[in-house]
Design a protein around this motif. Structure first.
Motif, PDB file in Angstrom:
ATOM      1  N   PHE A  11      55.826 115.830 -11.456  1.00 46.24           N
ATOM      2  CA  PHE A  11      56.638 116.759 -12.244  1.00 46.24           C
ATOM      3  C   PHE A  11      56.838 118.148 -11.614  1.00 46.24           C
ATOM      4  N   PRO A  12      57.426 118.217 -10.440  1.00 44.18           N
ATOM      5  CA  PRO A  12      57.694 119.540  -9.844  1.00 44.18           C
ATOM      6  C   PRO A  12      58.859 120.231 -10.546  1.00 44.18           C
ATOM      7  N   THR A  13      58.781 121.531 -10.674  1.00 40.78           N
ATOM      8  CA  THR A  13      59.896 122.331 -11.180  1.00 40.78           C
ATOM      9  C   THR A  13      60.158 123.451 -10.187  1.00 40.78           C
ATOM     10  N   PRO A  14      61.368 123.976 -10.152  1.00 41.42           N
ATOM     11  CA  PRO A  14      61.674 125.044  -9.183  1.00 41.42           C
ATOM     12  C   PRO A  14      60.706 126.221  -9.251  1.00 41.42           C
ATOM     13  N   ILE A  15      60.237 126.555 -10.433  1.00 41.59           N
ATOM     14  CA  ILE A  15      59.365 127.718 -10.579  1.00 41.59           C
ATOM     15  C   ILE A  15      57.935 127.453 -10.102  1.00 41.59           C
ATOM     16  N   ASP A  16      57.545 126.177 -10.045  1.00 44.04           N
ATOM     17  CA  ASP A  16      56.168 125.826  -9.671  1.00 44.04           C
ATOM     18  C   ASP A  16      56.064 125.185  -8.289  1.00 44.04           C
ATOM     19  N   MET A  17      57.116 125.232  -7.502  1.00 46.96           N
ATOM     20  CA  MET A  17      57.149 124.485  -6.242  1.00 46.96           C
ATOM     21  C   MET A  17      56.013 124.858  -5.294  1.00 46.96           C
ATOM     22  N   GLY A  18      55.645 126.124  -5.246  1.00 49.84           N
ATOM     23  CA  GLY A  18      54.609 126.546  -4.307  1.00 49.84           C
ATOM     24  C   GLY A  18      53.265 125.911  -4.593  1.00 49.84           C
ATOM     25  N   ILE A  19      52.786 126.026  -5.834  1.00 49.17           N
ATOM     26  CA  ILE A  19      51.479 125.464  -6.186  1.00 49.17           C
ATOM     27  C   ILE A  19      51.544 123.941  -6.202  1.00 49.17           C
ATOM     28  N   TRP A  20      52.683 123.399  -6.631  1.00 49.73           N
ATOM     29  CA  TRP A  20      52.860 121.933  -6.611  1.00 49.73           C
ATOM     30  C   TRP A  20      52.731 121.397  -5.190  1.00 49.73           C
ATOM     31  N   ARG A  21      53.413 122.033  -4.249  1.00 51.08           N
ATOM     32  CA  ARG A  21      53.375 121.565  -2.868  1.00 51.08           C
ATOM     33  C   ARG A  21      51.976 121.697  -2.287  1.00 51.08           C
ATOM     34  N   SER A  22      51.289 122.788  -2.595  1.00 49.60           N
ATOM     35  CA  SER A  22      49.928 122.998  -2.096  1.00 49.60           C
ATOM     36  C   SER A  22      48.984 121.918  -2.610  1.00 49.60           C
ATOM     37  N   ASN A  23      49.073 121.595  -3.894  1.00 53.50           N
ATOM     38  CA  ASN A  23      48.191 120.589  -4.475  1.00 53.50           C
ATOM     39  C   ASN A  23      48.496 119.188  -3.957  1.00 53.50           C
ATOM     40  N   LEU A  24      49.785 118.873  -3.805  1.00 54.68           N
ATOM     41  CA  LEU A  24      50.119 117.551  -3.270  1.00 54.68           C
ATOM     42  C   LEU A  24      49.788 117.445  -1.790  1.00 54.68           C
ATOM     43  N   SER A  25      49.756 118.571  -1.098  1.00 49.05           N
ATOM     44  CA  SER A  25      49.341 118.558   0.299  1.00 49.05           C
ATOM     45  C   SER A  25      47.899 118.067   0.423  1.00 49.05           C
ATOM     46  N   VAL A  26      47.057 118.502  -0.502  1.00 47.50           N
ATOM     47  CA  VAL A  26      45.661 118.043  -0.520  1.00 47.50           C
ATOM     48  C   VAL A  26      45.600 116.539  -0.752  1.00 47.50           C
ATOM     49  N   LEU A  27      46.386 116.055  -1.703  1.00 47.11           N
ATOM     50  CA  LEU A  27      46.377 114.625  -2.020  1.00 47.11           C
ATOM     51  C   LEU A  27      46.968 113.782  -0.891  1.00 47.11           C
ATOM     52  N   SER A  28      47.912 114.343  -0.162  1.00 46.25           N
ATOM     53  CA  SER A  28      48.561 113.581   0.905  1.00 46.25           C
ATOM     54  C   SER A  28      47.599 113.253   2.049  1.00 46.25           C
ATOM     55  N   GLU A  29      46.498 113.978   2.123  1.00 40.88           N
ATOM     56  CA  GLU A  29      45.508 113.704   3.163  1.00 40.88           C
ATOM     57  C   GLU A  29      44.732 112.421   2.891  1.00 40.88           C
ATOM     58  N   CYS A  30      44.826 111.904   1.685  1.00 42.60           N
ATOM     59  CA  CYS A  30      44.166 110.648   1.324  1.00 42.60           C
ATOM     60  C   CYS A  30      45.135 109.497   1.604  1.00 42.60           C
ATOM     61  N   SER A  31      44.766 108.609   2.486  1.00 42.45           N
ATOM     62  CA  SER A  31      45.691 107.555   2.915  1.00 42.45           C
ATOM     63  C   SER A  31      45.950 106.511   1.831  1.00 42.45           C
ATOM     64  N   ASN A  32      45.138 106.516   0.775  1.00 40.85           N
ATOM     65  CA  ASN A  32      45.291 105.523  -0.278  1.00 40.85           C
ATOM     66  C   ASN A  32      46.085 106.033  -1.478  1.00 40.85           C
ATOM     67  N   VAL A  33      46.840 107.115  -1.300  1.00 41.08           N
ATOM     68  CA  VAL A  33      47.690 107.631  -2.366  1.00 41.08           C
ATOM     69  C   VAL A  33      49.153 107.576  -1.947  1.00 41.08           C
ATOM     70  N   PHE A  34      49.994 107.154  -2.895  1.00 43.31           N
ATOM     71  CA  PHE A  34      51.428 107.010  -2.685  1.00 43.31           C
ATOM     72  C   PHE A  34      52.133 107.774  -3.804  1.00 43.31           C
ATOM     73  N   VAL A  35      53.440 107.967  -3.670  1.00 47.88           N
ATOM     74  CA  VAL A  35      54.125 108.781  -4.675  1.00 47.88           C
ATOM     75  C   VAL A  35      55.519 108.243  -4.960  1.00 47.88           C
ATOM     76  N   LYS A  36      55.877 108.264  -6.245  1.00 47.26           N
ATOM     77  CA  LYS A  36      57.220 107.877  -6.666  1.00 47.26           C
ATOM     78  C   LYS A  36      57.989 109.119  -7.097  1.00 47.26           C
ATOM     79  N   ALA A  37      59.172 109.293  -6.537  1.00 49.26           N
ATOM     80  CA  ALA A  37      60.052 110.398  -6.924  1.00 49.26           C
ATOM     81  C   ALA A  37      60.991 109.888  -8.009  1.00 49.26           C
ATOM     82  N   SER A  38      60.795 110.369  -9.207  1.00 47.81           N
ATOM     83  CA  SER A  38      61.580 109.927 -10.359  1.00 47.81           C
ATOM     84  C   SER A  38      61.279 110.868 -11.516  1.00 47.81           C
ATOM     85  N   GLY A  39      61.826 110.551 -12.692  1.00 51.72           N
ATOM     86  CA  GLY A  39      61.539 111.347 -13.873  1.00 51.72           C
ATOM     87  C   GLY A  39      62.096 112.756 -13.822  1.00 51.72           C
TER      88      GLY A  39
END
Length: 282
Positions: free
Chosen positions: A179-207
C-alpha cells in the motif's frame, strides 16, 4: 500475444458464502461498496485481443472463515480455468488446531498458500510466539504466506524481515505492494528495501484503488519501478485485485495500462505471467 496469469483475484457467490465484509451494513463502510456486492465468476475475467488469459490465483474472500476449506471446495467444483488457491487461516489459533486446518487445506489440489490479513495489527501479530510457531508450520508444509500490511509501518516491516531470516523456507508474498502512497514513498521504499534483502519474499503490485480510487498511472509506474529496482525482475508480479479494481477501472483497462508501462517486453512477460507461474507452482 502476451500471456497473463492474474495472481490476485476474488470470486463471489453471495448465495453460498458469508462474505460478511461485503454486506452494506458491515465495515468497511465504503460509499461505493455496492458496486461489488454481487456474484463474480471466471467469466467476468476478460482481456483484450493482445493478451491471452492463462490462469489466476484466487485469494480468500471471506466465504467461510470458520471453515476456510469450503471456499476452496466451491472453487474447485466451479472453476474451469487453470488456477491456484490461497485460503484463509487464523494465525492466532493454538498450534494443534492450526495444524489440523493446514492438513485439511492440503487435501485440495489447488491450495498453494494461506492468508491472515495483518493490516494494522502486523507488528503485534508477527512478534507473537503462537503466530510465529504457526508460520513455521506453514514453512514445513511448503505453503506460502500472503502478507497484507502497510509498508510505511517500520515495526511491521522489521518484524517480517526478522521472521524471514529465521524461517528461510517460508515463502512470503507481499500483497498490494504494501500500500504505497505518494506521501509515504520514502519510508515505504526504505522498509521494502530491508525486506528485499530476504530472498524468500516476493511482491504483488496491485490494489491501487485501495489507497486512491483516482490513482495516477504515474504513481503506478513509479511504484513498479521501485519494486523492480529493489526486488529484481524475477520477484515482482502485476495483479488486479479483481473485482475491487472496478472501483477505479474496468478489468481489461487495468491490464492494458500494465502493457503500456515503459519496461521491456521480456520484463513485462515476467511481471504478467512468468513469475506468477513459478511462484504459485502452475
Amino acid at each position: 500475444m502476451n500471456k497473463v496469469i492474474d495472481p490476485h483475484i476474488h470470486l463471489f457467490d453471495l448465495d453460498k458464502g458469508d462474505y460478511l465484509w461485503l454486506r452494506p451494513e458491515q465495515p468497511p463502510h465504503w460509499s461505493d461498496k455496492h458496486q461489488i456486492y454481487r456474484n463474480f465468476s471466471e467469466v467476468d475475467l476478460s482481456l483484450g485481443e493482445k493478451q491471452a488469459f492463462a490462469g489466476f490465483v484466487h485469494i480468500e474472500a471471506g466465504f467461510d472463515n470458520r471453515s476456510p476449506w469450503k471456499e476452496v471446495k466451491w472453487l474447485e467444483s466451479t472453476v474451469t480455468l487453470p488456477f491456484r488457491s490461497v485460503a484463509c487461516v487464523d494465525l492466532t489459533q493454538n498450534e494443534n488446531d492450526f495444524e489440523v486446518a493446514v492438513e485439511k487445506l492440503k487435501t485440495f489440489s489447488s491450495v498453494v498458500g494461506v492468508r491472515h490479513i495483518l493490516d494494522e495489527q502486523a507488528a503485534i501479530l508477527l512478534t507473537d510466539q503462537r503466530v510465529q510457531n504457526n508460520l513455521s508450520t506453514l514453512a514445513h508444509n511448503d505453503l506460502l504466506f500472503e502478507a497484507q500490511f502497510f509498508g510505511k509501518e517500520t515495526q511491521a516491516a522489521d518484524a517480517l524481515a526478522s521472521l524471514l531470516e529465521r524461517f528461510k523456507d517460508l515463502k512470503v508474498v507481499i500483497n498490494h505492494a504494501a500500500f504505497p502512497t505518494p506521501i509515504d514513498m520514502g519510508i515505504w521504499r526504505s522498509n521494502l528495501s530491508v525486506l528485499s534483502e530476504c530472498s524468500n519474499v516476493f511482491v504483488k503490485a496491485s490494489g491501487w484503488e485501495m489507497t486512491d480510487r483516482k490513482y495516477s498511472l504515474k504513481h503506478m509506474q513509479e511504484v513498479i519501478g521501485h519494486l523492480i529496482t529493489l526486488f529484481g525482475e524475477n520477484r515482482v508480479m502485476l495483479a488486479s485485485n479483481f473485482p475491487l479494481c472496478l472501483f477505479s477501472k474496468k478489468y481489461q483497462t487495468l491490464w492494458e495500462c500494465y502493457t503500456k508501462l515503459p519496461f521491456s517486453e521480456a520484463c513485462l512477460q515476467k511481471l504478467t505471467h512468468d513469475n506468477a507461474h513459478k511462484i504459485y507452482a502452475f
